[in-house]
Design a protein around this motif. Sequence first.
Motif, PDB file in Angstrom:
ATOM      1  N   GLN A 340       0.794  -1.214  -0.026  1.00 19.57           N
ATOM      2  CA  GLN A 340       0.064   0.044   0.133  1.00 19.57           C
ATOM      3  C   GLN A 340       0.972   1.222  -0.085  1.00 19.57           C
ATOM      4  OE1 GLN A 340      -3.581   0.160   2.494  1.00 19.57           O
ATOM      5  NE2 GLN A 340      -3.620   2.281   2.700  1.00 19.57           N
ATOM      6  N   SER A 343       2.337   1.838  -3.545  1.00 19.79           N
ATOM      7  CA  SER A 343       1.235   2.260  -4.479  1.00 19.79           C
ATOM      8  C   SER A 343       0.902   3.893  -4.438  1.00 19.79           C
ATOM      9  CB  SER A 343       0.163   1.396  -4.429  1.00 19.79           C
ATOM     10  OG  SER A 343      -0.978   1.640  -5.490  1.00 19.79           O
ATOM     11  N   THR A 344       0.812   3.888  -3.126  1.00 28.00           N
ATOM     12  CA  THR A 344       0.528   5.430  -2.402  1.00 28.00           C
ATOM     13  C   THR A 344       1.448   6.371  -3.001  1.00 28.00           C
ATOM     14  OG1 THR A 344      -0.647   4.485  -0.449  1.00 28.00           O
ATOM     15  CG2 THR A 344      -0.297   6.784  -0.343  1.00 28.00           C
ATOM     16  N   PRO A 350      -1.123  -1.792  -7.154  1.00 28.24           N
ATOM     17  CA  PRO A 350      -0.969  -2.969  -6.117  1.00 28.24           C
ATOM     18  C   PRO A 350      -0.727  -4.133  -7.309  1.00 28.24           C
ATOM     19  CG  PRO A 350      -2.885  -2.198  -5.868  1.00 28.24           C
ATOM     20  CD  PRO A 350      -2.382  -1.181  -6.915  1.00 28.24           C
ATOM     21  N   GLY A 355      -4.109  -7.238  -2.073  1.00 28.24           N
ATOM     22  CA  GLY A 355      -3.672  -5.812  -1.843  1.00 28.24           C
ATOM     23  C   GLY A 355      -4.514  -4.843  -2.494  1.00 28.24           C
ATOM     24  N   MET A 359      -6.982  -2.104  -0.500  1.00 28.85           N
ATOM     25  CA  MET A 359      -7.104  -0.491  -0.436  1.00 28.85           C
ATOM     26  C   MET A 359      -8.385  -0.169  -0.877  1.00 28.85           C
ATOM     27  SD  MET A 359      -3.308  -0.511  -2.262  1.00 28.85           S
ATOM     28  CE  MET A 359      -3.374   1.235  -2.767  1.00 28.85           C
ATOM     29  N   PHE A 364      -9.291   3.813  -0.166  1.00 28.68           N
ATOM     30  CA  PHE A 364      -8.210   4.429  -0.865  1.00 28.68           C
ATOM     31  C   PHE A 364      -8.331   5.237  -1.963  1.00 28.68           C
ATOM     32  CE2 PHE A 364      -4.513   4.424  -3.665  1.00 28.68           C
ATOM     33  CZ  PHE A 364      -3.516   4.981  -2.976  1.00 28.68           C
TER      34      PHE A 364
END
Length: 446
Positions: A340, A343-344, A350, A355, A359, A364
Motif C-alpha cells: 500500500q 502504491s500510495t 498494487p 492488496g 486498498m 483508498f
Amino acid sequence: MKRHPLVGSAIAAATIIFASAPALAATKFDFWYGLSGDLSDRIQDMCKDFNASQADYEIVCTSQTDYDTNLQNTIAAFRANKQPTITQIFDAGTLDLMLSDAYIPVEQLMKDNGYTIDWSNYFSGVGSYYSTSKGELLSMPFNSSTAMIYFNTDALKKIGFDGLPQTWSQVEDVARKELAAGYECPMGFDPAGAWQWFEQFSAIHNQPIATKGNGYGGLDAEMAASKGLFVQQLTWIKKMYDEKLFVIKNKDTGQVDQDAFAAGTCQMFSGSIAGHGSVTAKAIPDLHWDVAMLPMLDGYTRTNSLVGGASLWTLKGKSAEEYKGAAAFFNFLATPKQTQWWSTVTGYIPVTNSGFEAMKAAGFYDAAPYKGREKAIASLTASTPTENSRGIRLGHYPQIRAEMVKTIQNVLFNNVPVEQALADFDAKGNEILRRFQATYKDAVLP
C-alpha cells in the motif's frame, strides 16, 4: 577451592574481550534499479525502511538512471563478475533475462530460504508476463503500471465536453475545440512514448506487434507493425501534429509532457499510471484533472492493456547470505503494508488481488489524491488476455522499441510516408530478431 591468579586473570581478560567485541555486521547486498527523480527517492525510502526493519541485512540501492542503462550495466557487470544481487529489469528486457541463465527463479529463491508466498495472489496479467509457459514465476513483480490518458477537466468544461473522452475521435474533437478556445497545447506529445502509442494501442485493439503471438510461439517471430491498425493510428497522429493539436513536449523542448500537463501548459497527455503521483505533487494550484483508460478507435471492443514497469531479478554468483538478504527483502515487499505504501507514494498499481481489494475496502481510491488509479486495474483486466494482449516475448526488444521511436520521429519530422516508415521498421526489427535468434538458436522459450 582457591583459584590460581593466572586463571582468574585469563577469565577476566576473556570477559573484557567478549564484552567489547562488536555485534556481527549485517550482510550487505546490492540492488540496482533504473528509475530516477522522485521515483528514485521513493526507492531510497523503501531501502532505508527495510534496513531499519531488521539488523541482519543491509541493502545498498543504486540508481542506474534509466531502464536501458540499468539493463546494459547489469549485463556488463555480470560478465565482469561484479553484478548486484538484485536488478530491476523493465518489461522490454524480460526475454533477454529469461534466456540468459544468469538468474535464480524467485519462486526457488523464496522456497530455499523458508518463505511461503501465495503466487496465485498476483494479478494474472502481471504474473504471466514474468513466468514460464508452465506458470513458474521467474522474477519478483515490482513496479507495475499500464498506460493511461490524463485530462484537464476545467479545459473540458470550458469547451462544453461532458465527462472524459472515450475514443480517439473524441480526443480529436476536444483538441480542436481547445485550440480554438486559446489553449496553445491541447495534447502534449512525446515521440519517445512508443510504449503507449504503439504497444498499448495494439494490445487494447487486439492487434499483433509480431507474429507467433508476439513472440510467445518461438524465436522465429517476425514484426507485424505495417500490417495492422497502427498504420491508421500513426497517420492520424501525424495529422494531429501537423495541425498543432499535438505539441511536442520532451527533454529537448525543455519540459516533458507530464510536467507540461501539471503546469497547465498542455491539457492532455498520455503516460503511465505511475505518473499519477508526480502529477499530484507537481500540479499548479487549482489544476483540476482526471485520468482515464486509453481511448479506443470507433467501433472496436477493448481488450486488456499490457502491464508495464519492471520486475526484480536475482542474479547468480552471489553468496548464500546475500541470497538470504534478497529473500528477506522480497518478503518485505510482499507485505500488505509495504504494498500500500509503494502504491500510495508512486501511482504504481498494487500487484496482488488481496492488496488491491484491501486498498479498495479501506477507501483508498475514494480519496482525492488517488482517485482514478483504480482505472489502471480495470484496463489491465478489461478482458481475458489474448495472444496479442498477454505480453511481448521478443528478443532485444529495447532495441526494437528504440527503432519505433525513430520511426515515429521520421514520420512527424521528416515526412516519411507512414506505410514506408512502418515497413522499414518491420525490416529493421526483423534484423534485430534474427540476431537474437542466432545467439540463442538452440534455446526453447521457458
